[in-house]
Write a protein that holds these residues in place. Structure first.
Motif, mmCIF file in Angstrom:
data_model
loop_
_atom_site.group_PDB
_atom_site.id
_atom_site.type_symbol
_atom_site.label_atom_id
_atom_site.label_comp_id
_atom_site.label_asym_id
_atom_site.label_seq_id
_atom_site.Cartn_x
_atom_site.Cartn_y
_atom_site.Cartn_z
ATOM 1 N N TRP A 254 0.836 -1.203 0.000
ATOM 2 C CA TRP A 254 0.000 0.000 0.000
ATOM 3 C C TRP A 254 0.875 1.259 0.000
ATOM 4 O O TRP A 254 0.657 2.197 -0.770
ATOM 5 N N TRP A 255 1.895 1.288 0.874
ATOM 6 C CA TRP A 255 2.776 2.448 0.980
ATOM 7 C C TRP A 255 3.501 2.717 -0.335
ATOM 8 O O TRP A 255 3.540 3.846 -0.823
ATOM 9 N N ILE A 256 4.082 1.678 -0.907
ATOM 10 C CA ILE A 256 4.877 1.847 -2.125
ATOM 11 C C ILE A 256 3.990 2.305 -3.279
ATOM 12 O O ILE A 256 4.391 3.149 -4.091
ATOM 13 N N TYR A 257 2.783 1.776 -3.367
ATOM 14 C CA TYR A 257 1.889 2.169 -4.459
ATOM 15 C C TYR A 257 1.529 3.653 -4.367
ATOM 16 O O TYR A 257 1.612 4.395 -5.352
ATOM 17 N N PHE A 258 1.103 4.097 -3.194
ATOM 18 C CA PHE A 258 0.586 5.458 -3.076
ATOM 19 C C PHE A 258 1.672 6.504 -2.878
ATOM 20 O O PHE A 258 1.391 7.701 -2.978
ATOM 21 N N HIS A 259 2.884 6.110 -2.591
ATOM 22 C CA HIS A 259 3.947 7.094 -2.403
ATOM 23 C C HIS A 259 4.147 7.909 -3.683
ATOM 24 O O HIS A 259 4.441 7.368 -4.750
ATOM 25 N N ARG A 260 3.986 9.209 -3.572
ATOM 26 C CA ARG A 260 4.177 10.163 -4.658
ATOM 27 C C ARG A 260 3.253 9.914 -5.854
ATOM 28 O O ARG A 260 2.258 10.571 -6.013
ATOM 29 N N ALA A 261 3.581 8.950 -6.691
ATOM 30 C CA ALA A 261 2.828 8.746 -7.936
ATOM 31 C C ALA A 261 1.362 8.444 -7.668
ATOM 32 O O ALA A 261 0.474 8.966 -8.340
ATOM 33 N N GLY A 262 1.087 7.586 -6.680
ATOM 34 C CA GLY A 262 -0.295 7.244 -6.387
ATOM 35 C C GLY A 262 -1.106 8.431 -5.909
ATOM 36 O O GLY A 262 -2.312 8.524 -6.169
ATOM 37 N N HIS A 263 -0.454 9.367 -5.225
ATOM 38 C CA HIS A 263 -1.160 10.536 -4.694
ATOM 39 C C HIS A 263 -1.482 11.571 -5.767
ATOM 40 O O HIS A 263 -2.423 12.349 -5.601
ATOM 41 N N VAL A 264 -0.708 11.623 -6.840
ATOM 42 C CA VAL A 264 -0.910 12.671 -7.834
ATOM 43 C C VAL A 264 -1.458 12.128 -9.148
ATOM 44 O O VAL A 264 -1.438 12.831 -10.163
ATOM 45 N N LEU A 265 -1.951 10.893 -9.150
ATOM 46 C CA LEU A 265 -2.474 10.318 -10.383
ATOM 47 C C LEU A 265 -3.634 11.138 -10.927
ATOM 48 O O LEU A 265 -3.693 11.431 -12.127
ATOM 49 N N ALA A 266 -4.565 11.530 -10.049
ATOM 50 C CA ALA A 266 -5.705 12.329 -10.511
ATOM 51 C C ALA A 266 -5.235 13.665 -11.073
ATOM 52 O O ALA A 266 -5.754 14.151 -12.092
ATOM 53 N N GLU A 267 -4.248 14.276 -10.429
ATOM 54 C CA GLU A 267 -3.707 15.543 -10.928
ATOM 55 C C GLU A 267 -3.032 15.351 -12.284
ATOM 56 O O GLU A 267 -3.126 16.218 -13.167
ATOM 57 N N ALA A 268 -2.357 14.227 -12.451
ATOM 58 C CA ALA A 268 -1.721 13.944 -13.740
ATOM 59 C C ALA A 268 -2.756 13.822 -14.846
ATOM 60 O O ALA A 268 -2.535 14.283 -15.973
ATOM 61 N N ILE A 269 -3.880 13.213 -14.535
ATOM 62 C CA ILE A 269 -4.961 13.098 -15.505
ATOM 63 C C ILE A 269 -5.486 14.478 -15.881
ATOM 64 O O ILE A 269 -5.736 14.777 -17.049
ATOM 65 N N ARG A 270 -5.668 15.338 -14.879
ATOM 66 C CA ARG A 270 -6.172 16.681 -15.161
ATOM 67 C C ARG A 270 -5.208 17.467 -16.040
ATOM 68 O O ARG A 270 -5.618 18.252 -16.879
ATOM 69 N N ALA A 271 -3.903 17.271 -15.829
ATOM 70 C CA ALA A 271 -2.899 18.026 -16.573
ATOM 71 C C ALA A 271 -2.590 17.421 -17.939
ATOM 72 O O ALA A 271 -1.988 18.090 -18.774
ATOM 73 N N ALA A 272 -2.977 16.176 -18.155
ATOM 74 C CA ALA A 272 -2.616 15.491 -19.400
ATOM 75 C C ALA A 272 -3.341 16.093 -20.596
ATOM 76 O O ALA A 272 -4.511 16.467 -20.499
#
Length: 398
Positions: A254-272
């Motif tokens: 869980w920690w490794i998945y959500f660290h950094r990339a997992g937390h900003v996935l939605a933001e990455a979608i918005r910026a894509a």
């Protein structure tokens, strides 16, 4: 009037990106479905014998069939308005079909082949058929109609395989490959090209949230495995240690998945520039991530049940291979978000694979401890690297 009715089914500017309660309810079926896949894998491994590879390959086919049903349902609710009664009907019908598939999974290549296939085809054929009729004259009807055509063609080997046991494995593999090729290439038709999902107008934030929720479903399935297996075992120090290590590994995943990339996935979608392209790429990545978690959960049950047994030849596939597969997919996930890969992910994969000859000489709990140690090292490296630094902004290369 037909055009207006079709428009009402589409996502609008006021649609909420959050998953609806019905979608979360739909996900509960897949908690059960993943436990059935795990149970089948565990039965295959503990039975052993010359049919192990064949049985394992069959389980992969069943898992991929369940995954494509869930994934396409997630795309439907990201493309169409999930609060509309017509789309809610699609979700509920897909939910029931998935439940039948899950119930049939343990014996799907035996006496429950027909129920499994009929449930699968009811969703895969019925869903685009219903949407095609509901959209009427809307331009998006051309997409659902070509998906329907591909699904109808693919239904033939599914049905024949269900009725002819001797050819079942080959025909179902071909049928599943047909379904996945259609999904990957955009259901191409002669003279009419394809409609890749990457070009669809979707609610990107909703879609990535759905894939993250499925990852949590997979983690929840491993929690069930840990709890059920330990509750049925003797409360000895060895079993308790295996139980604690299994829970630790789940927390680390869980920690490794959500660290950094997992937390900003939605933001990455918005910026894509193309949310659909990132969403399509993330869907394949999450398929592998979930497969890695599922394999890891099978390893938990084997070790908790036999903590001091000699690590059997196939067990490293789960105890070490599951986390390695997860890390490899997580590295791709990081690339999708930031355009780079952390060195710790690569080192972790190399260590987990390189330690396989060592774990064959250890009791199974020793193999589980080494897996936990590698994952803990990655988590510590992530924490040290991120300490005192602001959250990195996404820079997707897609």
């Amino acid at each position: 009037m037909a055009q207006k009715q079709g428009e009402e089914l589409l996502r609008g500017g006021t649609s909420s990106p959050r998953a609806t309660f019905l979608e979360l309810f739909f996900d509960l079926v897949f908690v059960f479905a993943l436990t059935r896949v795990s149970k089948r894998l565990i039965d295959d491994v503990t039975a052993g014998g010359p049919d192990l590879l064949r049985q394992g390959a069959q389980t992969v086919v069943l898992f991929l069939a369940l995954w494509i049903v869930w994934s396409l349902t997630a795309w439907v609710t990201s493309r169409y308005e999930p609060e509309r009664s017509a789309i809610q009907f699609v979700v509920v019908a897909s939910m029931f079909g998935s439940m039948v598939m899950a119930v049939a999974t343990p014996r799907a290549f035996a006496e429950r082949a027909v129920p499994f296939v009929l449930a699968y085809l009811a969703v895969q054929v019925g869903r685009p058929l219903f949407l095609t009729l509901a959209l009427r004259g809307h331009p998006r009807r051309t997409v659902t109609s070509r998906i329907l055509l591909w699904s109808v063609v693919g239904a033939v080997p599914w049905l024949v395989g269900a009725l002819v046991p001797s050819a079942r494995a080959v025909l179902w593999t071909l049928a599943l490959a047909w379904d996945y090729v259609g999904l990957a290439l955009g259901w191409p038709l002669p003279g009419r090209g394809s409609v890749r999902a990457s070009g669809w107008a979707v609610m990107g934030e909703h879609l990535v949230e759905r894939y993250q929720q499925f990852f949590l479903i997979a983690l929840g399935e491993t929690i069930l495995v840990i709890g059920i297996t330990f509750s049925g075992a003797a409360f000895s120090a060895a079993h308790a240690s295996a139980f604690a290590l299994s829970f630790l590994i789940t927390a680390l995943l869980w920690w490794i998945y959500f660290h950094r990339a997992g937390h900003v996935l939605a933001e990455a979608i918005r910026a894509a520039r193309s949310p659909g392209l990132l969403g399509e790429s993330a869907s394949w990545t999450h398929l592998v991530i979930v497969a890695g978690v599922l394999l890891t959960g099978v390893g938990y049950e084997l070790v908790i049940a036999y903590p001091y047994g000699q690590t059997a030849s196939g067990w490293p596939l789960f105890v070490m291979g599951g986390p390695a597969l997860f890390l490899a997919a997580r590295a791709r996930f990081e690339y999708e978000i930031f355009g780079r890969v952390s060195r710790s992910r690569v080192v972790g994969v190399v260590l987990l694979i390189g330690l396989v000859p060592v774990v064959w000489r250890l009791p199974s709990i020793g193999a589980l401890a080494l897996s936990a140690l590698v994952l803990a090292g990655i988590a510590v490296a992530d924490a040290v690297r991120a300490h005192g630094r602001p959250l990195e902004q996404p820079a997707t290369p897609l």
